[in-house]
Enzyme design. Structure first.
Site, PDB file in Angstrom:
ATOM      1  N   ASN A   9       0.854  -1.183   0.000  1.00 16.72           N
ATOM      2  CA  ASN A   9       0.000   0.000   0.000  1.00 16.72           C
ATOM      3  C   ASN A   9       0.896   1.240   0.000  1.00 16.72           C
ATOM      4  O   ASN A   9       1.507   1.566   1.015  1.00 16.72           O
ATOM      5  CB  ASN A   9      -0.907  -0.018   1.230  1.00 16.72           C
ATOM      6  N   TRP A  10       0.953   1.904  -1.164  1.00 22.52           N
ATOM      7  CA  TRP A  10       1.831   3.075  -1.271  1.00 22.52           C
ATOM      8  C   TRP A  10       1.276   4.293  -0.541  1.00 22.52           C
ATOM      9  O   TRP A  10       1.988   5.277  -0.351  1.00 22.52           O
ATOM     10  CB  TRP A  10       2.039   3.446  -2.746  1.00 22.52           C
ATOM     11  N   LYS A  11       0.009   4.253  -0.179  1.00 22.77           N
ATOM     12  CA  LYS A  11      -0.663   5.408   0.435  1.00 22.77           C
ATOM     13  C   LYS A  11      -0.470   6.648  -0.452  1.00 22.77           C
ATOM     14  O   LYS A  11      -0.417   6.521  -1.669  1.00 22.77           O
ATOM     15  CB  LYS A  11      -0.183   5.600   1.870  1.00 22.77           C
ATOM     16  N   HIS A  93      -9.605   0.810   5.099  1.00 22.31           N
ATOM     17  CA  HIS A  93      -8.334   1.037   5.793  1.00 22.31           C
ATOM     18  C   HIS A  93      -8.580   1.960   6.988  1.00 22.31           C
ATOM     19  O   HIS A  93      -9.423   2.851   6.943  1.00 22.31           O
ATOM     20  CB  HIS A  93      -7.314   1.657   4.839  1.00 22.31           C
ATOM     21  N   GLU A  95      -7.125   4.416   8.111  1.00 24.42           N
ATOM     22  CA  GLU A  95      -6.998   5.850   7.830  1.00 24.42           C
ATOM     23  C   GLU A  95      -8.267   6.392   7.187  1.00 24.42           C
ATOM     24  O   GLU A  95      -8.643   7.543   7.417  1.00 24.42           O
ATOM     25  CB  GLU A  95      -5.777   6.081   6.937  1.00 24.42           C
ATOM     26  N   GLU A 164      -5.305  -5.218  10.645  1.00 23.46           N
ATOM     27  CA  GLU A 164      -4.294  -4.176  10.820  1.00 23.46           C
ATOM     28  C   GLU A 164      -4.535  -3.468  12.153  1.00 23.46           C
ATOM     29  O   GLU A 164      -5.366  -2.578  12.237  1.00 23.46           O
ATOM     30  CB  GLU A 164      -4.328  -3.179   9.659  1.00 23.46           C
ATOM     31  N   GLY A 170       2.398   2.443  10.863  1.00 16.15           N
ATOM     32  CA  GLY A 170       3.275   3.601  10.735  1.00 16.15           C
ATOM     33  C   GLY A 170       3.986   3.998  12.007  1.00 16.15           C
ATOM     34  O   GLY A 170       4.629   5.044  12.065  1.00 16.15           O
ATOM     35  N   SER A 209       3.100  -2.324  10.205  1.00 14.39           N
ATOM     36  CA  SER A 209       4.562  -2.259  10.276  1.00 14.39           C
ATOM     37  C   SER A 209       5.209  -3.608   9.981  1.00 14.39           C
ATOM     38  O   SER A 209       6.105  -4.060  10.712  1.00 14.39           O
ATOM     39  CB  SER A 209       5.014  -1.729  11.648  1.00 14.39           C
ATOM     40  N   GLY A 230       2.834  -1.377   4.354  1.00 17.99           N
ATOM     41  CA  GLY A 230       2.801   0.060   4.144  1.00 17.99           C
ATOM     42  C   GLY A 230       4.162   0.622   3.801  1.00 17.99           C
ATOM     43  O   GLY A 230       4.620   0.573   2.666  1.00 17.99           O
ATOM     44  N   GLY A 231       4.857   1.169   4.794  1.00 21.17           N
ATOM     45  CA  GLY A 231       6.122   1.857   4.555  1.00 21.17           C
ATOM     46  C   GLY A 231       7.148   1.032   3.811  1.00 21.17           C
ATOM     47  O   GLY A 231       7.840   1.542   2.912  1.00 21.17           O
TER      48      GLY A 231
END
Length: 249
Positions: A9-11, A93, A95, A164, A170, A209, A230-231
């Site tokens: 997931n590049w966000k 998600h 967010e 998640e 993050g 993470s 994610g990251g």
């Protein structure tokens, strides 16, 4: 036997040059034996579709409208995503739930819209740190899943679910394997309440993470079928290492 899936997931990250370099690095070194997807920002879907043509790397989006078409300025329909070559789309998600007030009912409607178009929704569920400390993790996840499971066996069997824990997204923190498995087992039991086929077929990913150094232990657990990353998905070396961890198990 469920296959492993690793979805990046590049966000809201990236520019054209960055996307081109990252996709090139991934497609040239993607390991066999694991399903891999990248969920890129809407503006780069067409670029990604061209870059991934003829490769084993699947394309995904990060959100979708619950409506098929119409006067919904700023929204993107499942049909549009399919037209862009998407196979997957993330819905619910944390967010989106926190920043955009998306209810579990709306998340289920988005999943249903994706399924109507032939996409595979990755339905995200998870608790905050406050909810975990209060011992409410399983109750929160059950509430988030309820409208999704109500879609019925035929549709539920075509979902992917991602657990998640919000407190691990993050932050650099990650649930222990035992903590993750506990929730994954509860989700599997909820799927079994819909149908035996759903419990057997639906991939349940861990997100929060995920790193190369934690991936192997997480993916080795019976009820963890891969990761929503994610990251680390923005670092080709880290993302490929996570994909290789999925192959190793």
């Amino acid at each position: 036997m469920r296959s492993k899936l690793v979805a990046g997931n590049w966000k809201m990250h990236g520019r054209r040059d960055m996307a081109a370099a990252l996709l090139s690095a991934l497609t040239s070194r993607l390991p066999d034996g694991v399903d891999v997807a990248v969920c890129v920002p809407f503006p780069y879907l067409d670029q990604a579709r061209a870059a991934l043509a003829g490769t084993a790397l699947h394309l995904g989006a990060q959100d979708v409208s619950e409506c098929d078409d119409g006067a919904f300025t700023g929204e993107v329909s499942a049909g549009m995503l399919l037209d862009m070559g998407c196979r997957y789309v993330i819905v619910g998600h944390s967010e989106r739930r926190a920043r955009h007030g998306e209810s579990s009912r709306r998340v289920a409607d988005k999943a249903a819209s994706a399924l109507r178009a032939g996409l595979t929704p990755i339905v995200c569920v998870g608790e905050t740190q406050e909810q975990r400390l209060a011992g409410k993790t399983e109750a929160v996840v059950a509430e988030q899943l309820l409208p999704v499971l109500a879609l019925g066996a035929e549709r539920v069997e075509r979902l992917v679910i991602a657990y998640e824990p919000v407190w691990a997204i993050g932050t650099g923190l990650s649930a222990t394997v035992e903590e993750a498995v506990e929730v994954h087992v509860a989700i599997r039991k909820a799927l079994d309440g819909v149908s035996r086929a759903a419990a057997d077929r639906v991939q349940i990913l861990y997100g929060g993470s995920v790193k190369p150094e934690t991936a192997l232990a997480l993916f080795s657990a019976d009820d963890i079928d891969g990761g929503l990353v994610g990251g680390a998905a923005l670092d080709p070396e880290a993302f490929l290492a996570i994909c290789k961890a999925a192959v190793a198990v």
